[in-house]
Design an enzyme around this catalytic site. Structure first.
Site, PDB file in Angstrom:
ATOM      1  CB  SER A   1      53.922   1.556  84.849  1.00  0.00           C
ATOM      2  OG  SER A   1      55.047   1.470  84.000  1.00  0.00           O
TER       3      SER A   1
ATOM      4  N   GLY B   1      60.652   3.898  81.939  1.00  0.00           N
ATOM      5  CA  GLY B   1      61.399   4.170  80.712  1.00  0.00           C
ATOM      6  C   GLY B   1      60.616   4.991  79.712  1.00  0.00           C
ATOM      7  CG  ASP B   2      59.460   8.163  76.735  1.00  0.00           C
ATOM      8  OD1 ASP B   2      58.243   8.016  76.873  1.00  0.00           O
ATOM      9  OD2 ASP B   2      59.951   8.774  75.755  1.00  0.00           O
TER      10      ASP B   2
ATOM     11  CG  ASN C   1      59.408  -1.156  74.590  1.00  0.00           C
ATOM     12  OD1 ASN C   1      58.392  -0.546  74.885  1.00  0.00           O
ATOM     13  ND2 ASN C   1      59.645  -2.379  75.017  1.00  0.00           N
TER      14      ASN C   1
ATOM     15  CE  LYS D   1      57.572  10.529  79.216  1.00  0.00           C
ATOM     16  NZ  LYS D   1      56.550   9.547  78.813  1.00  0.00           N
TER      17      LYS D   1
ATOM     18  CE  LYS E   1      54.750   4.332  86.850  1.00  0.00           C
ATOM     19  NZ  LYS E   1      56.070   4.735  86.276  1.00  0.00           N
TER      20      LYS E   1
HETATM   21  N1  GLU Z   1      56.944   6.453  78.880  1.00  0.00           N
HETATM   22  C1  GLU Z   1      55.727   5.729  78.830  1.00  0.00           C
HETATM   23  C2  GLU Z   1      54.590   6.629  78.423  1.00  0.00           C
HETATM   24  O1  GLU Z   1      54.784   7.495  77.603  1.00  0.00           O
HETATM   25  C3  GLU Z   1      55.468   4.902  80.088  1.00  0.00           C
HETATM   26  C4  GLU Z   1      55.521   5.622  81.373  1.00  0.00           C
HETATM   27  C5  GLU Z   1      55.434   4.713  82.609  1.00  0.00           C
HETATM   28  O2  GLU Z   1      55.334   3.506  82.468  1.00  0.00           O
HETATM   29  O3  GLU Z   1      55.452   5.268  83.704  1.00  0.00           O
HETATM   30  O4  GLU Z   1      53.475   6.517  78.851  1.00  0.00           O
END
Ligand code: GLU
Length: 449
Positions: free
Chosen positions: A381, A169-170, A245, A130, A94
Site C-alpha cells: 500500500s 481493505g481488510d 484474499n 484502522k 494507514k
Molecule cells: N488491512 C491490512 C493490514 O492488516 C492492510 C492495510 C493497508 O494496506 O493499509 O495490514
C-alpha cells in the site's frame, strides 16, 4: 519510587484495561507488546520519563459514527462506523477497513494498535490506523454494498486525506468496496486524490501486486524464517487457514516456492487435497463466484471437504493462519507441534492466542507474528502511495521484487532486535521492540504532542 521497566509496563497495562473496559482483543494486543518492552525501557529510561508507552496505547483520535442506508426492500438499516487514528509519528494514519458483524471498538483498536508497529517495521513512512463497520456484506446485493459504502464514506471523508489518513481493505473490504468508497470520496470532495485510499483497481491508480501482497508476503516470511534455520519451503507440506484474499495468495506463493498446500478453510469447514490445492478453481469459487469451499470440493475430485472441525487437525510442516484473530488456540498449537509443524507465519492479524504462542515458544517452532509476517500488504500500500505521488505505475515484476526485499528486511529487523534485547530467535519480541523503537524515536523528536 524507582520504576523498573517491568513495573512501568504493569502499571500501563492496568491503566489500559481500566480505561478501555470490555475491549478484550485490544487488551490482548497491548499485553503482548508490553511483555516485550521491559528490557527496552531499562535501556531507554527516557521513554519511561516521556510516557512514550502510555501515549502509544492511547489513540490520537477515535471516530465513531452512524451509518444509515436503505436495503433493496426499502428497509432502513442502521450500522456503526469506526476509524481509530492511532499514531501518526511516522506518516499519515494507514490501515484497512473491516466490514464484519463482529466489528466493535475493541476489534478496531486491537487492529489499529498492531498496525502502528507493523507499519513501523516495514521501514515505510506510514503511521497506524484502522477502521470498519459492523455491516455484514454476506448475502447483500451489489447495489446494497454500493449504497452502504457511499453512506459510510459520506461521514468518513472529512477525516481522510492523502497526508492525513489513508484507508485500504481488510476482511469484507476488497477492490469492489474500495472502488465505491473512492467514487464517493471523489464526488464529495471534487478531488481526484489517488493517494487517499489504497487497494484501488490497477486501471485507476492501484498498484500491481497489492491484491496478492499480504499472502505473498506471509509466504516470503515463512521462507525467510526457514532460511534462517538453514532450510526452505521446497517440498514442505503447508496448511493455510481461511480462503479470503490473504489465504488465496499465500497458497499461490507457497506453491510457487515449491511447497504443497494441502488444506484451507472457511467458516463452514475445510478442504484437504493431498495433491495440492488447485488455485485456479479456488480463485474462481472464492473471488469470482463469492462461493463456499463445498463448491470447490464438488469440482475437484481429489479434494475432501470436512464440515466444521479444525483445519489445524491436518498434519503439516508449515502453517500460515490467514483467517482471523484467535483462530489458533493452545490445543491446536499443541496438535500442530505434535504433527511436526516447524514454522508458523501469521497471514492474519493476531490469529494465535497467547496460549498458542506459549506452546510454539516452548517447542522452538519458528514463529512469525502477524505484525511482521503480514506486513507485505500494507508495505505494498505504501508503494501504491509512492506511485500515486509520482503519477507512476510500476510493473508486476518490479513491485514484487520490492515486496520480497521488504519482507527480508522486516525479518532481519525483527531478528536483530530480538538478539540485541536478549531473546535471540524470538520474532515476537523482535517485532515489538523494533517497531516500538522506530515509532518511539519519532515521537521523542516531535515533542509532547
Ligand atoms: N488491512 C491490512 C493490514 O492488516 C492492510 C492495510 C493497508 O494496506 O493499509 O495490514
Amino acid at each position: 519510587m524507582t520504576r523498573t521497566g517491568t513495573s512501568t509496563v504493569e502499571a500501563v497495562y492496568e491503566e489500559v484495561v481500566r480505561r478501555n473496559p470490555a475491549e478484550r482483543e485490544f487488551h490482548q494486543a497491548v499485553r503482548e507488546v508490553l511483555d516485550s518492552l521491559g528490557p527496552v525501557l531499562e535501556r531507554h529510561p527516557e521513554h519511561a520519563e516521556l510516557k512514550t508507552v502510555q501515549r502509544l496505547c492511547e489513540p490520537e483520535r477515535q471516530v465513531v459514527f452512524r451509518v444509515v442506508w436503505q436495503d433493496d426492500r426499502g428497509e432502513v438499516q442502521v450500522n456503526r462506523g469506526f476509524r481509530v487514528e492511532f499514531n501518526s509519528a511516522l506518516g499519515p494514519y494507514k490501515g484497512g477497513l473491516r466490514f464484519h458483524p463482529s466489528v466493535y471498538l475493541g476489534i478496531v483498536k486491537f487492529l489499529g494498535f498492531e498496525q502502528v508497529f507493523k507499519n513501523a517495521l516495514t521501514g515505510m513512512p506510514i503511521g497506524g490506523g484502522k477502521g470498519g463497520s459492523d455491516f455484514d456484506p454476506k448475502g447483500r446485493s451489489e447495489a446494497e454494498v454500493m449504497r452502504f459504502c457511499q453512506a459510510f464514506m459520506t461521514e468518513l471523508y472529512r477525516h481522510l486525506g492523502e497526508h492525513t489518513d489513508v484507508p485500504a481493505g481488510d476482511t469484507g473490504v476488497g477492490a469492489r468496496e474500495i472502488g465505491y468508497l473512492f467514487g464517493q470520496y471523489k464526488r464529495i470532495t471534487n478531488r481526484y486524490e489517488s493517494g487517499v485510499l489504497t487497494g484501488k483497481g490497477v486501471s485507476w491508480g492501484g498498484a500491481r501486486v497489492r491484491t496478492e501482497a499480504t499472502g505473498y508476503g506471509a509466504a516470503f516470511f515463512a521462507s525467510e524464517m526457514l532460511a534462517a534455520r538453514g532450510t526452505s519451503l521446497e517440498g514442505r507440506r503447508v496448511v493455510v487457514s481461511g480462503s479470503g484474499n490473504v489465504a488465496l495468495y499465500a497458497v499461490q506463493k507457497a506453491t510457487q516456492l515449491g511447497a504443497t498446500v494441502v488444506a484451507c478453510s472457511d467458516s463452514g469447514g475445510y478442504v484437504v487435497d493431498e495433491s495440492g490445492l488447485d488455485l485456479e478453481v479456488l480463485q474462481r469459487v472464492k473471488e469470482v463466484e463469492r462461493g463456499r469451499l463445498t463448491d470447490y470440493a464438488e469440482r475437484v475430485r481429489s479434494a475432501r471437504h470436512v464440515v466444521g472441525g479444525s483445519v489445524w487437525d491436518v498434519p503439516c510442516e508449515v502453517a500460515i493462519p490467514s483467517a482471523t484473530q484467535n483462530e489458533l488456540d493452545e490445543a491446536a498449537a499443541a496438535r500442530l507441534v505434535r504433527n511436526g509443524c516447524v514454522a508458523v507465519s501469521e497471514g492474519a492479524n493476531m490469529p494465535s492466542t497467547p496460549g498458542a504462542l506459549e506452546v510454539f515458544r516452548a517447542a522452538g517452532t519458528a514463529f512469525g507474528p502477524g505484525k511482521a509476517a503480514n506486513a507485505g500488504g500494507v508495505a505494498t500500500s505504501a508503494l501504491e502511495m509512492q506511485q500515486n505521488a509520482s503519477r507512476d505505475s510500476w510493473t508486476f515484476e518490479h513491485t514484487e521484487a520490492r515486496l520480497e526485499q521488504i519482507m527480508k528486511d522486516v525479518h532481519a529487523r525483527c531478528a536483530e532486535a530480538a538478539e540485541e534485547y536478549g531473546s535471540p530467535g524470538d520474532l515476537v519480541v523482535g517485532a515489538n521492540v523494533a517497531g516500538f523503537l522506530r515509532v518511539a524515536d519519532a515521537m521523542r523528536a516531535h515533542g509532547l504532542v
